[in-house]
Design a protein around this motif. Sequence first.
Motif, PDB file in Angstrom:
ATOM      1  N   GLU A 189       0.828  -1.213   0.000  1.00 25.71           N
ATOM      2  CA  GLU A 189       0.000   0.000   0.000  1.00 25.71           C
ATOM      3  C   GLU A 189       0.859   1.259   0.000  1.00 25.71           C
ATOM      4  OE1 GLU A 189      -2.400  -0.554   3.475  1.00 25.71           O
ATOM      5  OE2 GLU A 189      -3.879  -1.793   2.444  1.00 25.71           O
ATOM      6  N   GLN A 190       1.989   1.237   0.705  1.00 25.23           N
ATOM      7  CA  GLN A 190       2.831   2.425   0.834  1.00 25.23           C
ATOM      8  C   GLN A 190       3.734   2.651  -0.372  1.00 25.23           C
ATOM      9  OE1 GLN A 190       2.323   4.497   3.486  1.00 25.23           O
ATOM     10  NE2 GLN A 190       0.724   2.995   3.926  1.00 25.23           N
ATOM     11  N   SER A 191       4.027   1.597  -1.104  1.00 27.62           N
ATOM     12  CA  SER A 191       5.016   1.709  -2.178  1.00 27.62           C
ATOM     13  C   SER A 191       4.373   2.131  -3.495  1.00 27.62           C
ATOM     14  CB  SER A 191       5.724   0.358  -2.357  1.00 27.62           C
ATOM     15  OG  SER A 191       6.666   0.457  -3.395  1.00 27.62           O
ATOM     16  N   SER A 192       5.110   2.938  -4.241  1.00 30.51           N
ATOM     17  CA  SER A 192       4.716   3.282  -5.612  1.00 30.51           C
ATOM     18  C   SER A 192       5.881   2.996  -6.560  1.00 30.51           C
ATOM     19  CB  SER A 192       4.285   4.743  -5.693  1.00 30.51           C
ATOM     20  OG  SER A 192       5.347   5.571  -5.265  1.00 30.51           O
ATOM     21  N   ASP A 193       6.883   2.280  -6.052  1.00 29.37           N
ATOM     22  CA  ASP A 193       8.062   1.921  -6.835  1.00 29.37           C
ATOM     23  C   ASP A 193       7.811   0.575  -7.516  1.00 29.37           C
ATOM     24  OD1 ASP A 193      10.549   1.392  -7.868  1.00 29.37           O
ATOM     25  OD2 ASP A 193      11.544   1.155  -5.926  1.00 29.37           O
ATOM     26  N   LEU A 194       7.774   0.568  -8.836  1.00 31.75           N
ATOM     27  CA  LEU A 194       7.469  -0.633  -9.604  1.00 31.75           C
ATOM     28  C   LEU A 194       8.473  -1.749  -9.319  1.00 31.75           C
ATOM     29  CD1 LEU A 194       5.605  -1.903 -11.706  1.00 31.75           C
ATOM     30  CD2 LEU A 194       7.103  -0.974 -13.486  1.00 31.75           C
ATOM     31  N   GLY A 195       9.742  -1.409  -9.252  1.00 30.98           N
ATOM     32  CA  GLY A 195      10.773  -2.420  -8.987  1.00 30.98           C
ATOM     33  C   GLY A 195      10.576  -3.083  -7.624  1.00 30.98           C
ATOM     34  N   GLU A 196      10.258  -2.272  -6.631  1.00 30.83           N
ATOM     35  CA  GLU A 196      10.027  -2.807  -5.277  1.00 30.83           C
ATOM     36  C   GLU A 196       8.810  -3.722  -5.245  1.00 30.83           C
ATOM     37  OE1 GLU A 196       8.672  -0.938  -1.053  1.00 30.83           O
ATOM     38  OE2 GLU A 196      10.335   0.097  -2.063  1.00 30.83           O
ATOM     39  N   LEU A 197       7.756  -3.313  -5.926  1.00 32.24           N
ATOM     40  CA  LEU A 197       6.532  -4.128  -5.957  1.00 32.24           C
ATOM     41  C   LEU A 197       6.781  -5.459  -6.663  1.00 32.24           C
ATOM     42  CD1 LEU A 197       3.886  -1.350  -6.664  1.00 32.24           C
ATOM     43  CD2 LEU A 197       4.281  -2.565  -4.518  1.00 32.24           C
ATOM     44  N   LYS A 198       7.539  -5.422  -7.767  1.00 31.90           N
ATOM     45  CA  LYS A 198       7.861  -6.665  -8.473  1.00 31.90           C
ATOM     46  C   LYS A 198       8.735  -7.572  -7.602  1.00 31.90           C
ATOM     47  CE  LYS A 198       7.288  -5.208 -13.247  1.00 31.90           C
ATOM     48  NZ  LYS A 198       7.924  -4.997 -14.561  1.00 31.90           N
ATOM     49  N   MET A 199       9.647  -6.987  -6.835  1.00 29.24           N
ATOM     50  CA  MET A 199      10.489  -7.772  -5.926  1.00 29.24           C
ATOM     51  C   MET A 199       9.622  -8.448  -4.856  1.00 29.24           C
ATOM     52  SD  MET A 199      13.344  -6.459  -3.197  1.00 29.24           S
ATOM     53  CE  MET A 199      12.055  -5.648  -2.296  1.00 29.24           C
ATOM     54  N   GLN A 237      -2.694  -5.903  -9.161  1.00 28.57           N
ATOM     55  CA  GLN A 237      -3.456  -4.724  -9.595  1.00 28.57           C
ATOM     56  C   GLN A 237      -2.609  -3.461  -9.471  1.00 28.57           C
ATOM     57  OE1 GLN A 237      -7.028  -4.667  -7.251  1.00 28.57           O
ATOM     58  NE2 GLN A 237      -7.898  -6.465  -8.261  1.00 28.57           N
ATOM     59  N   LYS A 238      -1.870  -3.363  -8.394  1.00 29.62           N
ATOM     60  CA  LYS A 238      -1.045  -2.167  -8.178  1.00 29.62           C
ATOM     61  C   LYS A 238       0.087  -2.113  -9.201  1.00 29.62           C
ATOM     62  CE  LYS A 238       0.593   0.913  -4.768  1.00 29.62           C
ATOM     63  NZ  LYS A 238       0.575   1.345  -3.441  1.00 29.62           N
ATOM     64  N   ILE A 239       0.706  -3.271  -9.463  1.00 26.20           N
ATOM     65  CA  ILE A 239       1.782  -3.315 -10.476  1.00 26.20           C
ATOM     66  C   ILE A 239       1.210  -2.928 -11.835  1.00 26.20           C
ATOM     67  CG2 ILE A 239       3.298  -4.887 -11.741  1.00 26.20           C
ATOM     68  CD1 ILE A 239       3.812  -6.341  -9.069  1.00 26.20           C
ATOM     69  N   SER A 240       0.053  -3.481 -12.201  1.00 26.11           N
ATOM     70  CA  SER A 240      -0.580  -3.166 -13.506  1.00 26.11           C
ATOM     71  C   SER A 240      -0.910  -1.695 -13.604  1.00 26.11           C
ATOM     72  CB  SER A 240      -1.855  -3.985 -13.679  1.00 26.11           C
ATOM     73  OG  SER A 240      -1.559  -5.336 -13.808  1.00 26.11           O
ATOM     74  N   ALA A 241      -1.451  -1.121 -12.525  1.00 31.11           N
ATOM     75  CA  ALA A 241      -1.805   0.296 -12.545  1.00 31.11           C
ATOM     76  C   ALA A 241      -0.570   1.181 -12.759  1.00 31.11           C
ATOM     77  CB  ALA A 241      -2.514   0.669 -11.251  1.00 31.11           C
ATOM     78  N   ILE A 242       0.531   0.842 -12.092  1.00 32.04           N
ATOM     79  CA  ILE A 242       1.753   1.646 -12.249  1.00 32.04           C
ATOM     80  C   ILE A 242       2.320   1.473 -13.652  1.00 32.04           C
ATOM     81  CG2 ILE A 242       4.139   1.909 -11.446  1.00 32.04           C
ATOM     82  CD1 ILE A 242       3.111   1.279  -8.613  1.00 32.04           C
ATOM     83  N   GLU A 243       2.299   0.220 -14.194  1.00 32.65           N
ATOM     84  CA  GLU A 243       2.795  -0.016 -15.559  1.00 32.65           C
ATOM     85  C   GLU A 243       1.951   0.736 -16.577  1.00 32.65           C
ATOM     86  OE1 GLU A 243       4.910  -4.401 -15.202  1.00 32.65           O
ATOM     87  OE2 GLU A 243       2.786  -4.313 -15.727  1.00 32.65           O
ATOM     88  N   ASN A 244       0.624   0.707 -16.378  1.00 32.61           N
ATOM     89  CA  ASN A 244      -0.256   1.433 -17.311  1.00 32.61           C
ATOM     90  C   ASN A 244      -0.019   2.937 -17.239  1.00 32.61           C
ATOM     91  OD1 ASN A 244      -1.443  -0.889 -18.237  1.00 32.61           O
ATOM     92  ND2 ASN A 244      -3.171  -0.800 -16.805  1.00 32.61           N
ATOM     93  N   GLN A 245       0.257   3.419 -16.038  1.00 27.36           N
ATOM     94  CA  GLN A 245       0.511   4.854 -15.828  1.00 27.36           C
ATOM     95  C   GLN A 245       1.798   5.252 -16.551  1.00 27.36           C
ATOM     96  OE1 GLN A 245       1.114   5.932 -11.710  1.00 27.36           O
ATOM     97  NE2 GLN A 245      -0.514   7.474 -11.876  1.00 27.36           N
ATOM     98  N   GLU A 246       2.827   4.390 -16.458  1.00 21.28           N
ATOM     99  CA  GLU A 246       4.106   4.693 -17.089  1.00 21.28           C
ATOM    100  C   GLU A 246       4.010   4.590 -18.618  1.00 21.28           C
ATOM    101  OE1 GLU A 246       7.064   2.129 -15.352  1.00 21.28           O
ATOM    102  OE2 GLU A 246       7.104   3.262 -13.473  1.00 21.28           O
ATOM    103  N   ASN A 247       3.198   3.658 -19.127  1.00 25.44           N
ATOM    104  CA  ASN A 247       3.071   3.442 -20.567  1.00 25.44           C
ATOM    105  C   ASN A 247       2.056   4.377 -21.210  1.00 25.44           C
ATOM    106  OD1 ASN A 247       4.924   1.391 -20.462  1.00 25.44           O
ATOM    107  ND2 ASN A 247       3.392  -0.220 -20.241  1.00 25.44           N
ATOM    108  N   GLY A 248       1.134   4.875 -20.414  1.00 20.21           N
ATOM    109  CA  GLY A 248       0.054   5.646 -21.035  1.00 20.21           C
ATOM    110  C   GLY A 248       0.032   7.038 -20.656  1.00 20.21           C
TER     111      GLY A 248
END
Length: 165
Positions: A107-117, A154-165
């Motif tokens: 919930e606290q993280s918005s770092d894609l790399g950290e979430l994937k880890m 869901q959080k990883i997808s949302a951040i990836e979509n934000q970065e790509n779109g």
Amino acid sequence: MTIDFQTIKDIVLIVVPILTAYLTYRSNKKSKKELNDELEVRLREQDNETANEIKKMQKQMEVRNMESSWDSSTPTTQKYLEEVGHKRCGNVMNLQSLIPPVRWEVEQSSDLGELKMIREMLLKIELPFDEEHLLPHEIPQLIQFKKLLSFLEQKISAIENQENG
């Protein structure tokens, strides 16, 4: 009638101790209020002693109840360990303490790399999803784990979509 010196001396020797005893008695005699005060103090002391004894007895009962609970749960835990093994037991039973702090981190993280880890680490945990049977008390922890993984995805997808779109 003449009173001689010896008679006066004899009377004084008899009267003085009686008078002294009487005066001592009068001066040492406690009033009703003093007696009531002493009684109240003594009753309070006894009440405190009784309360302390009750507390000790309650603590002993708590300890006995905990021991009884432990004694009754030990065979159940032992049976579970025999059925599923130590690794599965540890992995499933420890989910209860694992999920809340990991959920907080996600919930606290918005770092894609950290979430994937975090996702990578969670997927390394061996859980009995593919087992032929599950035990009833494993299901709530496994459900919570699946929900955590879904939330993380869901959080990883949302951040990836934000970065790509």
